[in-house]
Scaffold this motif. Structure first.
Motif, PDB file in Angstrom:
ATOM      1  N   ALA A  55     -20.612 -65.054   0.243  1.00  9.77           N
ATOM      2  CA  ALA A  55     -20.564 -63.611   0.482  1.00  9.77           C
ATOM      3  C   ALA A  55     -21.815 -63.183   1.231  1.00  9.77           C
ATOM      4  CB  ALA A  55     -20.444 -62.868  -0.840  1.00  9.77           C
ATOM      5  N   GLY A  56     -22.951 -63.731   0.814  1.00  8.42           N
ATOM      6  CA  GLY A  56     -24.209 -63.432   1.487  1.00  8.42           C
ATOM      7  C   GLY A  56     -24.164 -63.820   2.956  1.00  8.42           C
ATOM      8  N   VAL A  57     -23.625 -65.001   3.234  1.00  8.93           N
ATOM      9  CA  VAL A  57     -23.539 -65.476   4.622  1.00  8.93           C
ATOM     10  C   VAL A  57     -22.671 -64.528   5.447  1.00  8.93           C
ATOM     11  CG1 VAL A  57     -22.756 -67.342   6.113  1.00  8.93           C
ATOM     12  CG2 VAL A  57     -23.870 -67.881   3.956  1.00  8.93           C
ATOM     13  N   LEU A  58     -21.530 -64.116   4.882  1.00  6.36           N
ATOM     14  CA  LEU A  58     -20.619 -63.215   5.600  1.00  6.36           C
ATOM     15  C   LEU A  58     -21.323 -61.917   5.979  1.00  6.36           C
ATOM     16  CD1 LEU A  58     -17.378 -63.570   3.455  1.00  6.36           C
ATOM     17  CD2 LEU A  58     -17.848 -64.544   5.690  1.00  6.36           C
ATOM     18  N   TRP A  59     -21.991 -61.327   5.008  1.00  3.21           N
ATOM     19  CA  TRP A  59     -22.660 -60.049   5.260  1.00  3.21           C
ATOM     20  C   TRP A  59     -23.803 -60.219   6.242  1.00  3.21           C
ATOM     21  CZ3 TRP A  59     -21.618 -55.031   3.529  1.00  3.21           C
ATOM     22  CH2 TRP A  59     -20.448 -54.932   2.775  1.00  3.21           C
ATOM     23  N   MET A  60     -24.493 -61.359   6.115  1.00  3.09           N
ATOM     24  CA  MET A  60     -25.609 -61.593   7.011  1.00  3.09           C
ATOM     25  C   MET A  60     -25.122 -61.647   8.457  1.00  3.09           C
ATOM     26  SD  MET A  60     -28.232 -64.751   6.916  1.00  3.09           S
ATOM     27  CE  MET A  60     -27.184 -65.827   7.861  1.00  3.09           C
ATOM     28  N   LEU A 108     -30.276 -51.516   1.451  1.00  2.00           N
ATOM     29  CA  LEU A 108     -28.896 -51.044   1.533  1.00  2.00           C
ATOM     30  C   LEU A 108     -27.939 -52.221   1.726  1.00  2.00           C
ATOM     31  CD1 LEU A 108     -27.236 -48.356   1.810  1.00  2.00           C
ATOM     32  CD2 LEU A 108     -27.392 -48.694   4.268  1.00  2.00           C
ATOM     33  N   LEU A 109     -28.321 -53.120   2.601  1.00  3.37           N
ATOM     34  CA  LEU A 109     -27.445 -54.251   2.904  1.00  3.37           C
ATOM     35  C   LEU A 109     -27.199 -55.131   1.679  1.00  3.37           C
ATOM     36  CD1 LEU A 109     -25.865 -55.877   4.981  1.00  3.37           C
ATOM     37  CD2 LEU A 109     -27.966 -57.063   5.584  1.00  3.37           C
ATOM     38  N   VAL A 110     -28.257 -55.522   0.964  1.00  6.27           N
ATOM     39  CA  VAL A 110     -28.031 -56.386  -0.197  1.00  6.27           C
ATOM     40  C   VAL A 110     -27.295 -55.627  -1.300  1.00  6.27           C
ATOM     41  CG1 VAL A 110     -29.882 -58.042   0.216  1.00  6.27           C
ATOM     42  CG2 VAL A 110     -30.359 -56.021  -1.128  1.00  6.27           C
ATOM     43  N   THR A 111     -27.555 -54.316  -1.413  1.00  8.85           N
ATOM     44  CA  THR A 111     -26.834 -53.528  -2.417  1.00  8.85           C
ATOM     45  C   THR A 111     -25.340 -53.518  -2.101  1.00  8.85           C
ATOM     46  OG1 THR A 111     -28.770 -52.122  -2.591  1.00  8.85           O
ATOM     47  CG2 THR A 111     -26.767 -51.305  -3.589  1.00  8.85           C
ATOM     48  N   LEU A 112     -25.015 -53.276  -0.844  1.00 12.67           N
ATOM     49  CA  LEU A 112     -23.598 -53.252  -0.457  1.00 12.67           C
ATOM     50  C   LEU A 112     -22.956 -54.620  -0.649  1.00 12.67           C
ATOM     51  CD1 LEU A 112     -23.564 -51.016   2.737  1.00 12.67           C
ATOM     52  CD2 LEU A 112     -22.765 -50.460   0.442  1.00 12.67           C
ATOM     53  N   ALA A 113     -23.648 -55.662  -0.218  1.00 12.22           N
ATOM     54  CA  ALA A 113     -23.078 -57.002  -0.332  1.00 12.22           C
ATOM     55  C   ALA A 113     -22.838 -57.357  -1.798  1.00 12.22           C
ATOM     56  CB  ALA A 113     -23.998 -58.028   0.325  1.00 12.22           C
ATOM     57  N   ALA A 114     -23.829 -57.062  -2.654  1.00 11.15           N
ATOM     58  CA  ALA A 114     -23.681 -57.381  -4.074  1.00 11.15           C
ATOM     59  C   ALA A 114     -22.569 -56.542  -4.691  1.00 11.15           C
ATOM     60  CB  ALA A 114     -24.996 -57.132  -4.805  1.00 11.15           C
ATOM     61  N   SER A 115     -22.426 -55.285  -4.279  1.00 15.57           N
ATOM     62  CA  SER A 115     -21.368 -54.428  -4.827  1.00 15.57           C
ATOM     63  C   SER A 115     -20.003 -54.947  -4.399  1.00 15.57           C
ATOM     64  CB  SER A 115     -21.522 -52.991  -4.335  1.00 15.57           C
ATOM     65  OG  SER A 115     -22.819 -52.539  -4.532  1.00 15.57           O
TER      66      SER A 115
END
Lengths: 294, 434
Positions: free
Chosen positions: A121-126, A159-166
């Protein structure tokens, strides 16, 4: 009154819960006790020299302004993750629970992200939000003129990590909310409709209170998730940066313990984290649970 | 049934007749292709004789392998050989009793061992200040810069004459931007390339006490004139949008491989990936230097990992490790490792052999890196660094660097804070390893 069942042999119930207790002891209590013990010492990686320092590891943490920042940041982060993940999931669940064409399809699709590993998921958002090659950052700039660069802008990174984790947690919440919604008796909703309650009123007065056990359970789970389980996302997307804008407590424990082999400090940090989450959970059971109707 | 039983008994007896080879384990972090080559080298060693057997075991990332080795040591059964990344060197070296220094091992086993056969800049990183080799370098790389030759042509720059000094490089980067590129220049690994290698290449100290080689009571000195000047220059370029920050570690690679940014600082270990990913003509050049610095360029320093021999092993096991290390250092194996993985050979003989085999005609990049290491014999400023808690210190450097680029601090303040926060870590490490 509920009927009471009794075992004839005294020892049998204990025997039956024993395997579970062994697992809990070995994988939860024992490491936790070890962390508490280790946090009182400083030692080298190989354990060749061990010096008792009492509470010094803790004192150092709470004198470190960077650690205190990260403490506050972690709370804000966990709060936002729980809020976003739960409200979006609830909204989607309510929509999917209506009598619509292809409801099953929506439900299936919405559950899928749960199968994605946190790191992936982290890779996708990154990739989507990469300031230079990301599709979405390109769109943000071209369409809205937003200069998106989470590599240097701390708020954007947060914001980015918050959205990705959510995002990762929405599916989980969704499943529980859908199940909870299906348990809301249709007759109650219909009765209130006949009494003249609009859709908004029906939801907030009837459905939402009846969902409260699910919501409460999810609140506890989401906070625990945000505090403990989101570090692969941070590790992949920002590595705690820029500066320390996304350095959460759990990520710091991991970096200091695993990469840096600073066992005393990272043990102390994990004990602090554990104490925080335990007290948070107790608080929730004491105060929030009162408002839950089972 | 009966037949099977007899057969089984017979084979058991057969095994008993021949002496079992002494078996040792080698825990490593070489995934993918490099892992296959590591396994193949162990196989070659096992096939070359019958007394010893080395089994390569992949244990995950560098920190994973190191943690696994430490946990195994604490449980009383460490592997004989453990691969540890370069920033773990101080931790390993401090663990007296947990490790067996390579120079001691070779002497005890009477193994022919000539430290001079190795490339000094590579072995010095893993040696004491007196030059005693503590661990055997395994995969070594150094920092270079990659440049897009097509872009150089487009901007009217000579693609066969890459900039040699920093002022020239900054000028080239500006020209590339005017030629239509979004940015001119980017870099990976801020700490390793723009500070550790930067200091070595300019022969200025990174820390006191010979960069920590002479003791853990060392202090950082990277807030001196030259690093401040360098960081200020890059900061100014980032304001002009000539330099772009691509993220920590090797996250900036995609900027170069996508053709967006024509100059990129990266490890020579990434050469293979670049060859696979770049759809344009690119070159490799040695690190630039500031021409007014006396003695520059000196030599660059390495990154990568080395092999540590763990303590508490039997005499036979040490014999096996010594034989394996000799085998590993042979020119043939080193040349094979170098040519197939892109990591640098650890001996001069392997370099000469590779050259004779004509490998550099097709692959000029790695030779640039080797010549950069061999440029001059290393000084106390360029042997490498020996600081405890280095992973955390590199992280501090990343954080402060980002604060500089985000205008939260001036370059001088940022470097001062790196020194202050880094020194705190050094004192903690010193105290733990008293």
């Amino acid at each position: 009154m509920a009927k009471q069942y009794e075992f004839s042999a005294r020892g049998l119930p204990y025997l039956l819960v024993l395997p579970q207790m062994i697992v809990v002891f070995l994988f939860f209590f024992w490491p936790a006790a070890q962390a508490m013990w280790q946090s009182l010492f400083i030692q080298d990686a190989f354990g060749l020299s061990l010096t008792f320092v009492g509470m010094e590891n803790y004192a150092k943490l709470f004198q470190d302004p960077l650690y205190l920042d990260s403490l506050v940041r972690s709370f804000v982060y966990a709060g936002f993750v729980a809020l976003i993940a739960m409200s979006v999931a609830l909204f989607l669940a309510v929509q999917a629970n209506r009598r619509i064409r292809g409801a099953l399809f929506y439900k299936t699709m919405l559950v899928w992200p749960y199968a994605v590993a946190t790191l992936v998921a982290g890779v996708l958002w990154m990739f989507m939000f990469n300031p230079n090659i990301g599709v979405l950052s390109y769109l943000l700039f071209k369409r809205f003129g937003v200069e998106w660069n989470y590599l240097l802008n701390g708020s954007q990174a947060f914001l980015l990590v918050t959205l990705a984790a959510s995002w990762k947690q929405i599916s989980y919440n969704f499943v529980f909310f859908v199940a909870g919604l299906q348990n809301v008796p249709a007759s109650l909703v219909e009765a209130s409709a006949i009494d003249g309650a609009g859709p908004g009123k029906r939801f907030w007065r009837i459905v939402f209170p009846l969902l409260s056990p699910t919501t409460f359970y999810l609140l506890v789970m989401n906070l625990v998730y945000a505090f403990f389980e989101t570090f692969p996302i941070i590790h992949q997307v920002t590595q705690g940066g820029p500066g320390q804008a996304t350095t959460m407590l759990v990520y710091k424990v991991y970096r200091d313990g695993v990469f840096n082999l600073d066992l005393g400090s990272s043990s102390a940090q994990s004990v602090v984290l554990m104490a925080l989450v335990i007290s948070l959970t107790i608080l929730q059971f004491r105060f929030v649970e009162r408002r839950v109707t089972y | 049934m009966r037949k099977a039983l007899v057969l089984a008994l017979l084979s058991l007896a057969a095994v008993g007749l021949f002496a079992q080879p002494v078996s040792v384990e080698f825990w490593h972090s070489m995934g993918g292709k490099n892992g296959e080559i590591t396994a193949a080298i162990c196989e070659k060693f096992n096939a070359s004789q019958s007394d010893f057997k080395v089994t390569a075991v992949f244990k995950g990332s560098y920190p994973d392998t190191m943690n696994a080795g430490i946990a195994a040591f604490r449980a009383g059964s460490p592997p004989a050989i453990l691969q540890v990344f370069e920033v773990g060197t101080a931790t390993m070296m401090a663990a007296k009793g947990a490790i067996k220094p390579v120079y001691q091992l070779m002497a005890e086993q009477g193994e022919k061992f000539d430290p001079k056969a190795y490339i000094p800049t590579i072995t010095s990183y893993y040696s004491t200040a007196k030059g005693e080799m503590l661990s055997l370098p395994y995969n070594s790389s150094t920092a270079v810069f990659y440049y897009n030759k097509d872009a150089f042509r487009k901007a009217g720059l000579n693609p066969d004459k890459p900039p040699a000094t920093w002022p020239e490089l900054f000028e080239a980067a500006r020209k590339l931007k005017s030629a239509g590129y979004e940015y001119g220049l980017t870099t990976n690994w801020i700490s390793w390339i723009q500070l550790e290698n930067f200091c070595a290449w300019h022969n200025i100290p990174y820390g006191t006490r010979s960069n920590g080689f002479e003791g853990f009571d060392t202090q950082f000195v990277i807030n001196s004139e030259l690093p401040v000047r360098h960081f200020t220059n890059i900061y100014n370029l980032s304001k002009e949008k000539v330099f772009v920050y691509g993220g920590r570690e090797n996250k900036a690679n995609s900027l170069f491989t996508s053709g967006q940014v024509p100059i990129h600082f990266e490890s020579i270990g990434g050469y293979g990936n670049m060859k696979a990913a770049c759809k344009f003509d690119f070159g490799v050049a040695r690190l630039p230097y500031y021409p007014d610095v006396p003695g520059a360029p000196q030599n660059s320093c390495i990154g990568g990992a080395s092999l540590w021999v763990m303590g508490k092993k039997s005499r036979e096991e040490y014999k096996a490790v010594a034989k394996f290390f000799t085998f590993l250092s042979s020119p043939e194996i080193q040349a094979l490792w170098h040519q197939q993985t892109g990591y640098l050979p650890i001996t001069r003989a392997a370099y000469e052999l590779t050259k004779k085999q004509g490998f550099y005609n097709e692959n000029p990049g790695p030779e640039v890196a080797i010549l950069q290491l061999l440029n001059k014999p290393p000084t106390p400023n360029s042997m490498g660094i020996r600081f405890g808690f280095m992973p955390q210190i590199r992280e501090i450097i990343d954080e402060e660097w980002e604060a500089i680029l985000a205008d939260k601090k001036t370059p001088q303040q940022g470097l001062d804070d790196m020194v202050r926060r880094g020194n705190e870590k050094l004192r903690e490490f010193e105290r733990i390893n008293k």
